[in-house]
Enzyme design. Structure first.
Site, PDB file in Angstrom:
ATOM      1  N   HIS A   8      27.372  29.456  38.971  1.00 29.16           N
ATOM      2  CA  HIS A   8      27.419  30.186  37.524  1.00 29.16           C
ATOM      3  C   HIS A   8      28.236  31.306  37.880  1.00 29.16           C
ATOM      4  CE1 HIS A   8      24.427  27.352  36.258  1.00 29.16           C
ATOM      5  NE2 HIS A   8      23.742  27.552  37.103  1.00 29.16           N
ATOM      6  N   LYS A  51      49.942  48.161  42.597  1.00 28.52           N
ATOM      7  CA  LYS A  51      49.403  46.638  42.654  1.00 28.52           C
ATOM      8  C   LYS A  51      50.141  45.978  43.769  1.00 28.52           C
ATOM      9  CE  LYS A  51      48.082  44.423  39.029  1.00 28.52           C
ATOM     10  NZ  LYS A  51      48.406  43.549  38.287  1.00 28.52           N
ATOM     11  N   SER A  96      54.001  44.987  41.594  1.00 33.43           N
ATOM     12  CA  SER A  96      54.505  44.951  40.066  1.00 33.43           C
ATOM     13  C   SER A  96      55.573  45.774  40.013  1.00 33.43           C
ATOM     14  CB  SER A  96      53.170  45.604  39.360  1.00 33.43           C
ATOM     15  OG  SER A  96      53.742  46.275  38.203  1.00 33.43           O
ATOM     16  N   GLU A 151      48.157  32.184  42.824  1.00 29.19           N
ATOM     17  CA  GLU A 151      48.332  31.938  41.269  1.00 29.19           C
ATOM     18  C   GLU A 151      49.107  30.885  40.948  1.00 29.19           C
ATOM     19  OE1 GLU A 151      47.971  35.980  38.852  1.00 29.19           O
ATOM     20  OE2 GLU A 151      48.998  36.263  40.753  1.00 29.19           O
TER      21      GLU A 151
END
Ligand code: ARG
Length: 470
Positions: free
Chosen positions: A161, A288, A282, A295
């Protein structure tokens, strides 16, 4: 407006050409050129069969085979670039062949239809792609095994979970993906045999009036079997759907790992750092470092699932036998093949050199939670306390510890013994994360001994399969 080139494609029955927009709409040459090498090989086998059975002469057969070989060279050197007037790769090849060898080129299509031809091409293409993907799966497993070898003793929180559950050996976690991709490999290996069946000679739908030898051409093309029923042979796309199903599962597995890597690379987890070679920045936020590779893999999985769905829907209402709808199978298959091959290549690089497990942080992470609570219950249960009773007792300790801002390891022996007289000083050892992991030594569990055995078994299996496929 008339497209003069398309007048000649069809029989004398046709008086005028296709509307140019319809010609464009109808054409598959824009994408089925991908099949050209397989089309040439399939046609060469068909020509040899025609000569072998005496349907054409030996010399005619030789001219056809050589002409087709010349087209192969022209294609490879970039000289042969058929346009839309050819409609599809099969017509393009036949036309060029007739230009090259003259009228004998027109004999190639004896006792054949584009329906059994395209089925043959697609199967030759797919069986090769399957072997490539299987090799890539083994490459991917190799880097997982390598990482696992380094991280048998590295601990990582295990989750259910997405809540901290029980600590694990990191190698155990990685080996889970070796098992998943092993099933992927196996599925593809099984499907290969159902792809590798020859529809050549099924004709348009009903077979042919010529005394062909289907087994002869199937042997030349190294097909393992031939379709027993001509209607089935020209209209079956089960093999393509099975392939899309198997590759969907590959993508699903890659996507799950991608999701984990994305989480692990976040500031919240900090379980891995991404190397510059596999991360991007970024355009506005200079701090970043983005996990683009996982992804994209996660994102691309949707394409392959979509192709599976598309082909199922494509097939479900088709009456026997061939319908032009079937032309739509190709872009789905080609894109699925390219996507899964690209994703396997990228993930293999990512796992091999694009990320670094933060062992210190991982080993530390498992000391900061209650993921040893089950072990306290197990401790009592081993001393004869019924498990459910022990479970309830430990639930209580967790509650009071949480309120006091303490972890289980911070409780004094007096506190433990006040809870239950069965607790002895060895409780501290029993709930230390490393011991917690080591103790789960049941078959297939995360105990270090089990993991070492699993790793050795997986490595042995890998050596065998890699040896076979090389
Ligand atoms: N381009 C066609 C396809 O991909 C080839 C077969 C055409 N057959 C036909 N009867 N129109 O399916």
């Amino acid at each position: 407006m008339v497209n003069p080139a398309s007048v000649s494609t069809w029989s004398q029955r046709f008086e005028s050409a296709l509307h140019p927009v319809i010609a464009q709409f109808n054409a598959s040459i824009g994408f089925d050129i991908e099949l050209i090498e397989y089309d040439l090989t399939g046609s060469q086998a068909h020509a040899q069969m025609l000569a072998y059975t005496g349907i054409i002469t030996r010399s005619e057969g030789d001219q056809l085979v050589q002409g087709l070989e010349q087209i192969r060279q022209e294609y490879r050197s970039g000289q042969f670039q058929p346009g839309i007037e050819a409609e599809d790769v099969h017509f393009a090849v036949e036309r060029r062949l007739t230009e090259l060898v003259g009228d004998v080129g027109k004999k190639l299509h004896t006792a054949r239809s584009r329906n059994d031809q395209v089925g043959t091409d697609t199967r030759l293409y797919l069986r090769e792609q399957i072997r490539t993907i299987q090799r890539q799966l083994l490459d991917f497993q190799a880097v997982l095994l390598q990482q696992a070898t380094h991280h048998v003793e590295t601990l990582i929180p295990g989750y259910t979970h997405l809540q901290r559950a029980q600590p694990l050996s990191l190698a155990h976690h990685l080996l889970a993906y070796v098992e998943m991709t092993q099933r992927d490999w196996q599925r593809l290996d099984e499907i290969y045999h159902r792809v590798n069946i020859s529809p050549l000679g099924c004709g348009a739908l009903a077979g042919t009036t010529f005394a062909i030898d289907r087994q002869f051409s199937a042997n030349l093309l190294q097909f393992e079997a031939i379709y027993a029923n001509s209607l089935d042979g020209v209209s079956d796309r089960d093999f393509a759907i099975e392939f899309l199903c198997a590759t969907s599962l590959v993508m699903m597995h890659l996507s799950r790992l991608s999701e984990e890597v994305i989480l692990w690379a976040s500031e919240e987890f900090r379980f891995v750092t991404l190397k510059d070679s596999c991360a991007t920045g970024s355009s506005i936020m200079p701090q970043k470092k983005n996990p683009d590779v996982p992804e994209l893999v996660r994102g691309k999985s949707g394409r392959v699932f979509g192709h599976l769905q598309a082909l199922l829907v494509l097939m479900k209402g088709l009456p026997l036998a061939y319908n032009k709808d079937l032309q739509e199978d190709k872009e789905a298959l080609f894109d699925a093949v390219k996507t899964v091959q690209a994703c396997l290549a990228a993930m293999t690089i990512l796992l091999a050199e694009g990320l670094e497990f933060q062992s210190d942080r991982l080993n530390q992470a498992v000391t900061e939670d209650f993921s040893n609570a089950t072990d306290v219950a197990d401790y009592l249960a081993a001393k004869g306390v019924p498990f459910r009773e022990a479970y309830n007792l430990v639930g209580q300790v967790v509650k009071t510890s949480l309120a006091a801002g303490k972890l289980l390891k911070d409780l004094s022996i007096e506190e433990w013994q006040a809870l239950h007289p069965a607790f002895a000083p060895d409780i501290y050892e029993a709930i230390a994360p490393r011991q917690v992991v080591a103790a789960r030594n049941s078959l297939g569990g995360t105990g270090f001994d089990q993991v070492r055995q699993a790793l050795a078994a997986a490595q042995q299996r890998w050596n065998y399969l890699a040896g076979q496929s090389s």
